[in-house]
Design a protein around this motif. Sequence first.
Motif, PDB file in Angstrom:
ATOM      1  N   ARG A  72       0.795  13.966  -1.618  1.00 42.90           N
ATOM      2  CA  ARG A  72      -0.182  12.984  -1.051  1.00 42.90           C
ATOM      3  C   ARG A  72      -0.388  13.310   0.443  1.00 42.90           C
ATOM      4  O   ARG A  72       0.640  13.975   0.820  1.00 42.90           O
ATOM      5  CB  ARG A  72       0.299  11.662  -1.390  1.00 42.90           C
ATOM      6  CG  ARG A  72       0.758  11.185  -2.608  1.00 42.90           C
ATOM      7  CD  ARG A  72      -0.433  11.155  -3.661  1.00 42.90           C
ATOM      8  NE  ARG A  72      -1.492  10.040  -3.335  1.00 42.90           N
ATOM      9  CZ  ARG A  72      -2.500   9.991  -4.079  1.00 42.90           C
ATOM     10  NH1 ARG A  72      -2.665  10.784  -5.164  1.00 42.90           N
ATOM     11  NH2 ARG A  72      -3.346   8.937  -3.768  1.00 42.90           N
ATOM     12  N   SER A  94      -2.788   5.927   6.368  1.00 41.55           N
ATOM     13  CA  SER A  94      -3.810   5.780   5.186  1.00 41.55           C
ATOM     14  C   SER A  94      -3.623   6.924   4.351  1.00 41.55           C
ATOM     15  O   SER A  94      -3.766   7.995   4.694  1.00 41.55           O
ATOM     16  CB  SER A  94      -5.203   5.647   5.686  1.00 41.55           C
ATOM     17  OG  SER A  94      -5.450   4.322   6.628  1.00 41.55           O
ATOM     18  N   ASP A  95      -3.615   6.580   3.211  1.00 38.76           N
ATOM     19  CA  ASP A  95      -3.482   7.750   2.184  1.00 38.76           C
ATOM     20  C   ASP A  95      -4.955   8.304   2.111  1.00 38.76           C
ATOM     21  O   ASP A  95      -5.824   7.653   1.411  1.00 38.76           O
ATOM     22  CB  ASP A  95      -3.012   6.966   0.761  1.00 38.76           C
ATOM     23  CG  ASP A  95      -2.538   8.228  -0.203  1.00 38.76           C
ATOM     24  OD1 ASP A  95      -3.224   9.088  -0.131  1.00 38.76           O
ATOM     25  OD2 ASP A  95      -1.675   7.844  -1.151  1.00 38.76           O
ATOM     26  N   THR A 124      -5.605  11.076   0.337  1.00 42.61           N
ATOM     27  CA  THR A 124      -5.518  12.143  -0.654  1.00 42.61           C
ATOM     28  C   THR A 124      -6.927  12.483  -1.284  1.00 42.61           C
ATOM     29  O   THR A 124      -7.158  13.607  -1.446  1.00 42.61           O
ATOM     30  CB  THR A 124      -4.224  12.115  -1.678  1.00 42.61           C
ATOM     31  OG1 THR A 124      -3.176  11.712  -0.919  1.00 42.61           O
ATOM     32  CG2 THR A 124      -4.263  13.178  -2.373  1.00 42.61           C
ATOM     33  N   GLU A 125      -7.479  11.526  -1.805  1.00 39.09           N
ATOM     34  CA  GLU A 125      -8.616  11.693  -2.687  1.00 39.09           C
ATOM     35  C   GLU A 125      -9.665  11.899  -1.767  1.00 39.09           C
ATOM     36  O   GLU A 125     -10.542  12.742  -2.264  1.00 39.09           O
ATOM     37  CB  GLU A 125      -8.913  10.243  -3.508  1.00 39.09           C
ATOM     38  CG  GLU A 125      -7.952   9.859  -4.309  1.00 39.09           C
ATOM     39  CD  GLU A 125      -7.500  10.816  -5.421  1.00 39.09           C
ATOM     40  OE1 GLU A 125      -8.364  11.530  -5.755  1.00 39.09           O
ATOM     41  OE2 GLU A 125      -6.201  10.740  -5.468  1.00 39.09           O
ATOM     42  N   ALA A 141       5.300  12.372  -3.560  1.00 35.88           N
ATOM     43  CA  ALA A 141       5.253  11.124  -4.405  1.00 35.88           C
ATOM     44  C   ALA A 141       6.224  11.159  -5.459  1.00 35.88           C
ATOM     45  O   ALA A 141       6.609  12.281  -5.942  1.00 35.88           O
ATOM     46  CB  ALA A 141       3.912  10.645  -5.019  1.00 35.88           C
ATOM     47  N   LEU A 184      -1.331  11.932   4.149  1.00 32.68           N
ATOM     48  CA  LEU A 184      -1.224  10.731   5.027  1.00 32.68           C
ATOM     49  C   LEU A 184      -2.117  10.920   6.304  1.00 32.68           C
ATOM     50  O   LEU A 184      -1.658  12.081   6.889  1.00 32.68           O
ATOM     51  CB  LEU A 184      -0.236   9.849   5.189  1.00 32.68           C
ATOM     52  CG  LEU A 184       0.858   9.274   4.090  1.00 32.68           C
ATOM     53  CD1 LEU A 184       1.911   8.728   4.383  1.00 32.68           C
ATOM     54  CD2 LEU A 184      -0.043   8.224   3.539  1.00 32.68           C
ATOM     55  N   ALA A 239       0.984  -1.268  -0.003  1.00 33.71           N
ATOM     56  CA  ALA A 239      -0.152  -0.228   0.043  1.00 33.71           C
ATOM     57  C   ALA A 239       0.819   1.230   0.047  1.00 33.71           C
ATOM     58  O   ALA A 239       0.538   2.247  -0.659  1.00 33.71           O
ATOM     59  CB  ALA A 239      -0.882  -0.190   1.242  1.00 33.71           C
ATOM     60  N   ALA A 240       1.855   1.201   0.851  1.00 31.10           N
ATOM     61  CA  ALA A 240       2.768   2.290   0.874  1.00 31.10           C
ATOM     62  C   ALA A 240       3.466   2.534  -0.402  1.00 31.10           C
ATOM     63  O   ALA A 240       3.906   3.687  -0.887  1.00 31.10           O
ATOM     64  CB  ALA A 240       3.812   1.878   2.000  1.00 31.10           C
ATOM     65  N   ARG A 254       2.374   1.530  -3.552  1.00 31.11           N
ATOM     66  CA  ARG A 254       1.652   2.158  -4.480  1.00 31.11           C
ATOM     67  C   ARG A 254       0.974   3.557  -4.467  1.00 31.11           C
ATOM     68  O   ARG A 254       1.035   4.432  -5.209  1.00 31.11           O
ATOM     69  CB  ARG A 254       0.163   1.400  -4.341  1.00 31.11           C
ATOM     70  CG  ARG A 254       0.326  -0.045  -5.075  1.00 31.11           C
ATOM     71  CD  ARG A 254      -1.291  -0.651  -5.272  1.00 31.11           C
ATOM     72  NE  ARG A 254      -1.999  -0.609  -3.887  1.00 31.11           N
ATOM     73  CZ  ARG A 254      -1.936  -1.681  -3.053  1.00 31.11           C
ATOM     74  NH1 ARG A 254      -1.254  -2.635  -3.198  1.00 31.11           N
ATOM     75  NH2 ARG A 254      -2.730  -1.682  -1.907  1.00 31.11           N
ATOM     76  N   SER A 255       0.899   4.124  -2.970  1.00 29.24           N
ATOM     77  CA  SER A 255       0.695   5.592  -2.550  1.00 29.24           C
ATOM     78  C   SER A 255       1.837   6.257  -3.156  1.00 29.24           C
ATOM     79  O   SER A 255       1.661   7.463  -3.627  1.00 29.24           O
ATOM     80  CB  SER A 255       0.418   5.549  -1.142  1.00 29.24           C
ATOM     81  OG  SER A 255       0.071   6.793  -0.946  1.00 29.24           O
ATOM     82  N   SER A 256       3.344   5.853  -2.976  1.00 29.31           N
ATOM     83  CA  SER A 256       4.272   6.849  -3.107  1.00 29.31           C
ATOM     84  C   SER A 256       4.689   6.814  -4.546  1.00 29.31           C
ATOM     85  O   SER A 256       5.441   7.579  -4.968  1.00 29.31           O
ATOM     86  CB  SER A 256       5.433   6.337  -2.047  1.00 29.31           C
ATOM     87  OG  SER A 256       5.914   4.984  -2.318  1.00 29.31           O
TER      88      SER A 256
END
Length: 266
Positions: free
Chosen positions: A68, A93-94, A96-97, A62, A70, A11-12, A14-16
Motif C-alpha cells: 500500500r 492518507s492511503d 494506493t487506489e 499490509a 501512504l 483508518a490506519a 483498515r488500510s493495514s
Amino acid sequence: KRGKIIYANQAALRSSGYTEKELFNQSIIRFLTPVSRKRALRALKQEFLGQAQPEMEIAFKAKNGDIRTLKVAAGSAPIHLEGKLVGIMICASDITEIKKVSEKLRESELRFRSLWENAPVAYHILDTKGIIKDVNNTEAMMLGYSREELIGRPIFDFILPEQREEAKKRFEMKISGQSVPKAEKRIYLRKDGTRIIVDINDVLERDVKGRIVGIRTAMIDITERKKAEEKIKEQNEIISQITENLDEITFLQDVKTREVIYLSSS
C-alpha cells in the motif's frame, strides 16, 4: 524515538489490515518496504530533532501481503510528557487506489500518444486563431518539417498562397460553429517547395463547458490519386472528341493504367 507505534486510528487499521493489538509497540519500520525504510528513518530522525519534513510517499506491506502507498503529510505533531518529547503524531492518507488509477491513466495516455504520433493519417490541432498546438509525426514527415518547426505557426503558412484567404474565411466560419462543406483540392506546400493535394476532415475541439476552443484535423495526401483522376479525365475527353468525328471506333485500353494502347476507326 525508537519509531514504535503507540496508537493507530481506525483508518490506519483498515488500510493495514492489522488490529490495534497487532500494531501496538511494533516498530513502524517493520511494515515498510526496504526503499521506504531508509526514507522514513531519515524523516523520523529529523522530526525528533524538531526539523519538520516535507510531504512524502512511503510504501508499506499490509497484513494480506499487498503493498500500500501512504502520502504522509508535511511535518508532525509533537507529543510531550512532563515537558519531554516522547513521540510524534503522523497524519497520512492511503492513496494506493488513486495511484493505481493514475498509473492506468498514464498508460492510457502513452498508448494514445503512440497512436497519435504514428498513425497512418496526418493529424494536427489548431487553436481558435489557427495556430498549430500539436501535430503528429506523420504530418511532419508529409510536409517535410520537424514537429518543432510546425508547432506554434499558423496552419495557413503551409497552404498554397492563392488559397490562403479562402482557407482563413472557412476556418473562421468553422470556429464560429457554422457548417462548412469540404474544401475541394486543398493544396499544401512542403518544405522543399513541392505541392501536395490533401483530403481534409475537421472536428471541433470543445472545453468542458462546450465552448469551441480549436479544431482537430485529419489529412490524407491524395496527390497521386488526383493525378490519376486528371489523366483519366484527359483521356476520356480525347476519346470523346474522337468519337464525335468518327462513325466507328475500335480501341484497347490498359485495365490498370486506363491508357488507350490501340485505336482504329472505319
